[in-house]
Design a protein around this motif. Structure first.
Motif, PDB file in Angstrom:
ATOM      1  N   SER A 192       0.835  -1.201   0.000  1.00 44.96           N
ATOM      2  CA  SER A 192       0.000   0.000   0.000  1.00 44.96           C
ATOM      3  C   SER A 192       0.873   1.256   0.000  1.00 44.96           C
ATOM      4  O   SER A 192       2.086   1.191   0.226  1.00 44.96           O
ATOM      5  N   ARG A 246      -8.374   4.861  -0.059  1.00 46.78           N
ATOM      6  CA  ARG A 246      -9.053   4.574   1.199  1.00 46.78           C
ATOM      7  C   ARG A 246      -9.155   5.825   2.083  1.00 46.78           C
ATOM      8  O   ARG A 246      -9.982   5.904   2.977  1.00 46.78           O
ATOM      9  N   MET A 255      -4.618   1.468  -1.425  1.00 42.97           N
ATOM     10  CA  MET A 255      -4.325   0.044  -1.443  1.00 42.97           C
ATOM     11  C   MET A 255      -4.639  -0.478  -2.834  1.00 42.97           C
ATOM     12  O   MET A 255      -5.389   0.141  -3.587  1.00 42.97           O
ATOM     13  N   ASP A 300      -9.151  -5.048   2.989  1.00 39.91           N
ATOM     14  CA  ASP A 300      -8.356  -4.245   3.926  1.00 39.91           C
ATOM     15  C   ASP A 300      -8.274  -4.925   5.291  1.00 39.91           C
ATOM     16  O   ASP A 300      -7.205  -5.004   5.911  1.00 39.91           O
TER      17      ASP A 300
END
Length: 325
Positions: A20, A43, A110, A152
């Motif tokens: 990420s 995110r 991500m 996640d």
């Protein structure tokens, strides 16, 4: 199976989750052309995506997700005017699956990539635009957001089998992104994918994929969509770019090619399985389209290393790709 399931299965679609990216302040990172199809999700925060060959930058906000369907270099940046750094050293210094750039933690992305077997370019990727954006504000994107959140959590908590779960969820996410894109931007796709957006053509495609060995006629396929033979022929040609029976021949040869590459069945057996009455009939069609005979194709394919499949003893859950791309 429906056409989308068939093609993704034929192409042995797999996902690979990557390191990420956490960024803040003024920053920009330049990435080399990815292998396969790249996906990322924002995110937290917002940034700009610039893709080689695409005129305008794409503004990304929290919850947005995108696919890059071509092997093109790209840049992620906080805003215009920042000189980008090369992604290689940034991700080589990653810790705990997270690479850092800039000063702060304003933005968190991500992602990963999808890899495919042979023929992906012709069967899938050429039918898609270079960039597919799934905006967070889109109502239909709820399932994509759910998949991303679950991925996640799997990565964060590292429960038993988390990598395998996350990678399979990513493939589910790919299907939803393609569905959503077809619903919102049908004019940006071509070939059989464009046909899925037309209910009449989609009904004919479903029939051919359900029973590829059946000796279909255009009239029979037209009845599946409750239209005339001429209407189906015109709409199929307009959307897919070839006639229904031309498409059927091409799909049968794709199925035969896969069996020749991976199986041990005789050419005669494969011919019967995909809808040809004899080995010679398959050989004639195969050589006309593929340029070589089935036997020569199998011999050439035998020189390639075998690819392990899910469930194969050689396949084991992998760690995250060390690179963002």
């Amino acid at each position: 199976m429906d056409p989308l399931e068939d093609v993704l299965a034929l192409l042995e679609t797999r996902s690979h989750l990557s390191t990420s990216l956490l960024a803040g302040g003024e920053w920009a990172v330049r990435f080399a052309a990815p292998s396969g199809v790249k996906f990322n999700a924002v995110r937290r925060g917002h940034c700009l995506l610039e893709v080689d060959g695409v005129d305008e930058p794409v503004a990304l906000s929290e919850g947005d997700c995108y696919l890059l369907t071509r092997p093109r270099g790209f840049t992620l940046r906080s805003g215009p005017g920042v000189v980008p750094v090369d992604a290689g050293p940034v991700f080589a210094a990653a810790e705990g699956g997270v690479a850092r750039v800039g000063g702060g933690e304003d933005v968190f992305l991500m992602g990963g990539r999808f890899s495919f077997g042979l023929r992906a370019q012709e069967l899938l990727l050429d039918a898609l635009p270079p960039v597919i954006l799934v905006p967070a504000a889109t109502r239909q994107a709820e399932t994509v957001r759910w998949a991303l959140t679950t991925i996640d959590q799997e990565i964060l908590h590292r429960r038993m089998g988390s990598t395998l779960v996350a990678e399979n969820l990513a493939v589910v996410m790919l299907v939803h992104i393609l569905r959503l894109h077809l619903a919102l931007e049908p004019r940006t796709v071509s070939g059989w994918l464009a046909g899925l957006a037309d209910p009449v053509v989609a009904a004919a495609l479903a029939c051919m994929h359900e029973e590829p060995a059946r000796p279909w006629t255009v009239a029979e396929l037209a009845r599946s969509g409750a239209v005339s033979r001429s209407t189906l022929a015109a709409r199929f040609k307009s959307t897919v770019g070839q006639g229904p029976l031309e498409y059927l021949t091409a799909w049968r040869l794709e199925l035969a090619s896969k069996q020749l590459r991976e199986g041990t069945s005789t050419v005669a057996s494969i011919a019967r399985h995909v809808g040809y009455g004899s080995e010679s009939a398959l050989s004639t069609a195969f050589k006309r389209v593929m340029g070589v005979s089935p036997r020569d194709y199998r011999a050439q394919a035998g020189n390639r290393p075998a690819q392990p499949h899910r469930g194969h003893p050689e396949h084991k859950p992998r760690a995250l790709d060390s690179q963002f791309t």
